[in-house]
Design an enzyme around this catalytic site. Structure first.
Site, PDB file in Angstrom:
ATOM      1  N   ARG A   1       0.815  -1.230   0.000  1.00 10.20           N
ATOM      2  CA  ARG A   1       0.000   0.000   0.000  1.00 10.20           C
ATOM      3  C   ARG A   1       0.842   1.271   0.000  1.00 10.20           C
ATOM      4  NH1 ARG A   1      -2.813  -3.041   3.904  1.00 10.20           N
ATOM      5  NH2 ARG A   1      -4.578  -4.118   2.948  1.00 10.20           N
TER       6      ARG A   1
ATOM      7  N   LYS B   1       2.367  11.713 -10.677  1.00  7.47           N
ATOM      8  CA  LYS B   1       1.470  10.874 -11.486  1.00  7.47           C
ATOM      9  C   LYS B   1       2.237   9.629 -11.899  1.00  7.47           C
ATOM     10  CE  LYS B   1      -1.606  14.032 -13.913  1.00  7.47           C
ATOM     11  NZ  LYS B   1      -1.968  14.413 -15.299  1.00  7.47           N
TER      12      LYS B   1
ATOM     13  N   GLU C   1       8.652  20.283 -24.070  1.00  7.94           N
ATOM     14  CA  GLU C   1       8.035  20.524 -22.753  1.00  7.94           C
ATOM     15  C   GLU C   1       8.662  21.759 -22.094  1.00  7.94           C
ATOM     16  OE1 GLU C   1       5.385  19.003 -21.761  1.00  7.94           O
ATOM     17  OE2 GLU C   1       5.386  17.154 -22.942  1.00  7.94           O
TER      18      GLU C   1
ATOM     19  N   LYS D   1       6.975  23.388 -12.800  1.00 10.61           N
ATOM     20  CA  LYS D   1       6.039  22.275 -12.589  1.00 10.61           C
ATOM     21  C   LYS D   1       5.863  22.006 -11.094  1.00 10.61           C
ATOM     22  CE  LYS D   1       4.384  17.766 -13.781  1.00 10.61           C
ATOM     23  NZ  LYS D   1       4.445  16.550 -14.585  1.00 10.61           N
TER      24      LYS D   1
ATOM     25  N   GLU E   1      -4.638  17.471  -9.418  1.00 11.17           N
ATOM     26  CA  GLU E   1      -5.162  17.943 -10.693  1.00 11.17           C
ATOM     27  C   GLU E   1      -6.624  18.365 -10.628  1.00 11.17           C
ATOM     28  OE1 GLU E   1      -3.873  17.119 -15.131  1.00 11.17           O
ATOM     29  OE2 GLU E   1      -4.863  15.395 -14.257  1.00 11.17           O
TER      30      GLU E   1
ATOM     31  N   ARG F   1      -3.226  22.788 -12.302  1.00  9.92           N
ATOM     32  CA  ARG F   1      -2.410  21.780 -12.938  1.00  9.92           C
ATOM     33  C   ARG F   1      -2.818  21.535 -14.390  1.00  9.92           C
ATOM     34  NH1 ARG F   1      -0.083  16.554  -9.770  1.00  9.92           N
ATOM     35  NH2 ARG F   1       0.952  15.688 -11.555  1.00  9.92           N
TER      36      ARG F   1
ATOM     37  N   ASN G   1      -1.257  21.001 -19.431  1.00 12.73           N
ATOM     38  CA  ASN G   1      -1.694  20.332 -20.650  1.00 12.73           C
ATOM     39  C   ASN G   1      -1.625  21.240 -21.873  1.00 12.73           C
ATOM     40  OD1 ASN G   1      -2.282  17.918 -19.355  1.00 12.73           O
ATOM     41  ND2 ASN G   1      -4.293  18.678 -18.715  1.00 12.73           N
TER      42      ASN G   1
ATOM     43  N   HIS H   1      -1.325  19.912 -25.356  1.00 11.78           N
ATOM     44  CA  HIS H   1      -1.541  18.466 -25.314  1.00 11.78           C
ATOM     45  C   HIS H   1      -2.860  18.007 -25.935  1.00 11.78           C
ATOM     46  CE1 HIS H   1       2.049  18.680 -22.936  1.00 11.78           C
ATOM     47  NE2 HIS H   1       2.071  17.371 -22.770  1.00 11.78           N
TER      48      HIS H   1
ATOM     49  N   HIS I   1      -2.268  14.814 -28.251  1.00 11.98           N
ATOM     50  CA  HIS I   1      -2.824  13.480 -28.022  1.00 11.98           C
ATOM     51  C   HIS I   1      -3.596  12.999 -29.240  1.00 11.98           C
ATOM     52  CE1 HIS I   1      -2.535  14.191 -23.426  1.00 11.98           C
ATOM     53  NE2 HIS I   1      -1.459  13.615 -23.893  1.00 11.98           N
TER      54      HIS I   1
ATOM     55  N   HIS J   1       6.485  12.191 -28.800  1.00 10.10           N
ATOM     56  CA  HIS J   1       5.564  12.956 -27.962  1.00 10.10           C
ATOM     57  C   HIS J   1       5.931  14.442 -28.017  1.00 10.10           C
ATOM     58  CE1 HIS J   1       2.790  13.852 -24.766  1.00 10.10           C
ATOM     59  NE2 HIS J   1       3.751  14.369 -24.029  1.00 10.10           N
TER      60      HIS J   1
HETATM   61  N1  LIG Z   1       3.987  11.046 -14.984  1.00  9.79           N
HETATM   62  C1  LIG Z   1       3.895  12.120 -15.712  1.00  9.79           C
HETATM   63  O1  LIG Z   1       3.477  13.180 -15.234  1.00  9.79           O
HETATM   64  C2  LIG Z   1       4.306  12.069 -17.144  1.00  9.79           C
HETATM   65  C3  LIG Z   1       4.449  13.250 -17.863  1.00  9.79           C
HETATM   66  C4  LIG Z   1       4.903  13.172 -19.178  1.00  9.79           C
HETATM   67  C5  LIG Z   1       5.184  11.935 -19.739  1.00  9.79           C
HETATM   68  N2  LIG Z   1       5.023  10.798 -19.001  1.00  9.79           N
HETATM   69  C6  LIG Z   1       5.343   9.478 -19.545  1.00  9.79           C
HETATM   70  O2  LIG Z   1       6.751   9.444 -19.792  1.00  9.79           O
HETATM   71  C7  LIG Z   1       7.003   8.471 -20.791  1.00  9.79           C
HETATM   72  C8  LIG Z   1       8.013   9.026 -21.750  1.00  9.79           C
HETATM   73  O3  LIG Z   1       9.199   9.311 -21.060  1.00  9.79           O
HETATM   74  P1  LIG Z   1      10.582   9.539 -21.813  1.00  9.79           P
HETATM   75  O4  LIG Z   1      10.367  10.465 -22.946  1.00  9.79           O
HETATM   76  O5  LIG Z   1      11.589   9.850 -20.795  1.00  9.79           O
HETATM   77  O6  LIG Z   1      10.833   8.125 -22.502  1.00  9.79           O
HETATM   78  P2  LIG Z   1      11.606   6.798 -22.062  1.00  9.79           P
HETATM   79  O7  LIG Z   1      11.586   6.577 -20.629  1.00  9.79           O
HETATM   80  O8  LIG Z   1      11.083   5.714 -22.949  1.00  9.79           O
HETATM   81  O9  LIG Z   1      13.094   7.130 -22.510  1.00  9.79           O
HETATM   82  C9  LIG Z   1      13.392   7.286 -23.866  1.00  9.79           C
HETATM   83  C10 LIG Z   1      14.572   6.422 -24.285  1.00  9.79           C
HETATM   84  O10 LIG Z   1      15.771   7.010 -23.802  1.00  9.79           O
HETATM   85  C11 LIG Z   1      16.529   6.042 -23.075  1.00  9.79           C
HETATM   86  N3  LIG Z   1      17.289   6.784 -22.084  1.00  9.79           N
HETATM   87  C12 LIG Z   1      16.860   7.257 -20.886  1.00  9.79           C
HETATM   88  N4  LIG Z   1      17.825   7.973 -20.298  1.00  9.79           N
HETATM   89  C13 LIG Z   1      18.896   7.938 -21.123  1.00  9.79           C
HETATM   90  C14 LIG Z   1      20.191   8.509 -21.069  1.00  9.79           C
HETATM   91  N5  LIG Z   1      20.578   9.290 -20.061  1.00  9.79           N
HETATM   92  N6  LIG Z   1      21.038   8.266 -22.111  1.00  9.79           N
HETATM   93  C15 LIG Z   1      20.625   7.510 -23.157  1.00  9.79           C
HETATM   94  N7  LIG Z   1      19.414   6.953 -23.276  1.00  9.79           N
HETATM   95  C16 LIG Z   1      18.564   7.173 -22.259  1.00  9.79           C
HETATM   96  C17 LIG Z   1      15.502   5.091 -22.540  1.00  9.79           C
HETATM   97  O11 LIG Z   1      16.071   3.835 -22.252  1.00  9.79           O
HETATM   98  C18 LIG Z   1      14.515   5.011 -23.702  1.00  9.79           C
HETATM   99  O12 LIG Z   1      15.005   4.101 -24.658  1.00  9.79           O
HETATM  100  C19 LIG Z   1       5.671   8.134 -21.419  1.00  9.79           C
HETATM  101  O13 LIG Z   1       5.266   6.858 -21.002  1.00  9.79           O
HETATM  102  C20 LIG Z   1       4.728   9.188 -20.866  1.00  9.79           C
HETATM  103  O14 LIG Z   1       3.404   8.710 -20.734  1.00  9.79           O
HETATM  104  C21 LIG Z   1       4.608  10.858 -17.716  1.00  9.79           C
END
Ligand SMILES: NC(=O)c1ccc[n+]([C@@H]2O[C@H](COP(=O)([O-])OP(=O)(O)OC[C@H]3O[C@@H](n4cnc5c(N)ncnc54)[C@H](O)[C@@H]3O)[C@@H](O)[C@H]2O)c1
Length: 338
Positions: free
Chosen positions: A93, A115, A157, A199, A209, A213, A217, A220, A224, A237
């Site tokens: 939990r 999130k 972003e 942020k 949210e 918050r 978006n 976005h 999306h 993205h």
């Molecule tokens: N929780 C939230 O508020 C929130 C907000 C925005 C996005 N997201 C989520 O985040 C995800 C996308 O995250 P992302 O863009 O970081 O993608 P990701 O985590 O897939 O990373 C992108 C690629 O880069 C690689 N990588 C990571 N760090 C590295 C480094 N230092 N050097 C080389 N390669 C590296 C990873 O292994 C992966 O292959 C999505 O699932 C999205 O839904 C969440």
């Protein structure tokens, strides 16, 4: 981390791209601080944000007999952060999670705000929890190895945050755009501090949210719809968010809430950050349908964050007739010539 936690047992979770680059160093440093980490690697990529992978993590935590007094560390991009945060939220939990974001996007966005989620077959992030991290440790020194596509994703972003954060943040980014493209250390640190700080301020005022918050978006709604239309993964993205900000600026002008000058400045910043408008088929009707079914639409009414000036924004539903006209112009690429 030691300043914030008395834990000894902990799990360090990373992916198989970040693992070879950073896991050994993080493990060594954690051992030196008296932690006893179990290191778990998951496959890199969005497909790891799954129920099955979350289940494997929970089982690994329980086999390692992690307790409530243990700690979970997420070392990686947004995928690892969301997945590990979700597992930490549900294990016993809830056990504390430390986010160590290694992508620009994760440092400025996903690691902050609590999130967490996994994807379900019908859509992204459909199962999740709000689980605020004990600590977010963003070291810009680990961003050098990031592929260009991922770098640009984060920059979109950053640009979005600057427009929302205010005049000085936006002007600073305008002057640092070239240095950011070259990943200059000072410019990167300043941009991460600005966007992460922005942020953090927004989410601390609205942890679940309910109000402000929603500003995050910005860009976005169209993003999306575009990702859904073109297929997740076929457009990054960040590229989709950049397009979304461009569209929102044009919509704001059409609705009379913003000026052409403010719209042009935002588009010029995106250009300067290498975030050109994406290519590809564009069907206004299909985009509108995708927007209507977005989980942020309310009662089928499409909502937009619109910015009227640096740091000033409002959110609300947009008349479908206006939206349809603007989408038709967008798909015809009217206004791209500026
Ligand atoms: N929780 C939230 O508020 C929130 C907000 C925005 C996005 N997201 C989520 O985040 C995800 C996308 O995250 P992302 O863009 O970081 O993608 P990701 O985590 O897939 O990373 C992108 C690629 O880069 C690689 N990588 C990571 N760090 C590295 C480094 N230092 N050097 C080389 N390669 C590296 C990873 O292994 C992966 O292959 C999505 O699932 C999205 O839904 C969440």
């Amino acid at each position: 981390v030691r300043e914030r936690s008395d834990a000894v047992r902990c799990a360090l979770v990373t992916d198989d791209v970040v693992g070879p680059l950073l896991a050994a160093r993080v493990e060594t440093s954690m051992r030196a601080a008296g932690f006893d980490p179990l290191t778990v690697w998951v496959p890199a990529g969005e497909s790891s944000k799954s129920w099955a992978e979350a289940g494997r993590l929970l089982e690994a935590f329980s086999e390692a007999e992690l307790g409530r007094d243990s700690l979970v560390v997420a070392l990686g991009g947004g995928v690892v952060g969301d997945l590990v945060g979700f597992a930490a939220a549900t294990y016993l939990r809830g056990v504390p999670v430390v986010q160590v974001p290694t992508t620009l996007l994760a440092q400025v966005d996903s690691a902050i705000g609590g999130k967490t989620a996994v994807d379900l077959p019908r859509g992204k992030n459909l199962a999740g929890a709000f689980w605020h991290p004990l600590l977010v440790l963003a070291d810009t020194g680990c961003l050098d190895t990031l592929p260009e596509r991922e770098w640009r994703s984060g920059l979109a972003e950053v640009a979005k945050s600057a427009a929302l954060a205010g005049a000085s943040a936006f002007a600073a980014l305008e002057s640092d755009a070239e240095a950011l493209m070259g990943r200059g250390l000072e410019a990167v640190s300043a941009a991460v501090l600005m966007a992460a700080g922005f942020k953090a301020t927004v989410v601390s005022g609205d942890a679940y949210e309910a109000a402000d918050r929603e500003s995050l978006n910005y860009g976005h709604t169209l993003a999306h719809a575009l990702e859904r239309e073109l297929g997740y993964g076929s457009v990054s993205h960040g590229a989709a968010v950049a397009d979304g900000v461009r569209f929102a600026t044009r919509l704001a002008v059409a609705l009379g809430v913003s000026t052409p000058e403010w719209a042009a400045r935002q588009e010029a910043l995106l250009d300067a950050l290498g975030l050109a408008r994406t290519e590809g088929a564009c069907d206004p009707g299909a985009m509108l349908d995708a927007m209507r079914s977005d989980k942020k639409a309310r009662a089928g009414r499409v909502r937009f964050v619109l910015s009227s000036a640096p740091g000033a924004w409002a959110v609300g539903p947009v008349e479908e007739s206006v939206l349809a006209d603007e989408l038709a112009r967008w798909c015809e690429r009217e206004g791209d010539e500026r």
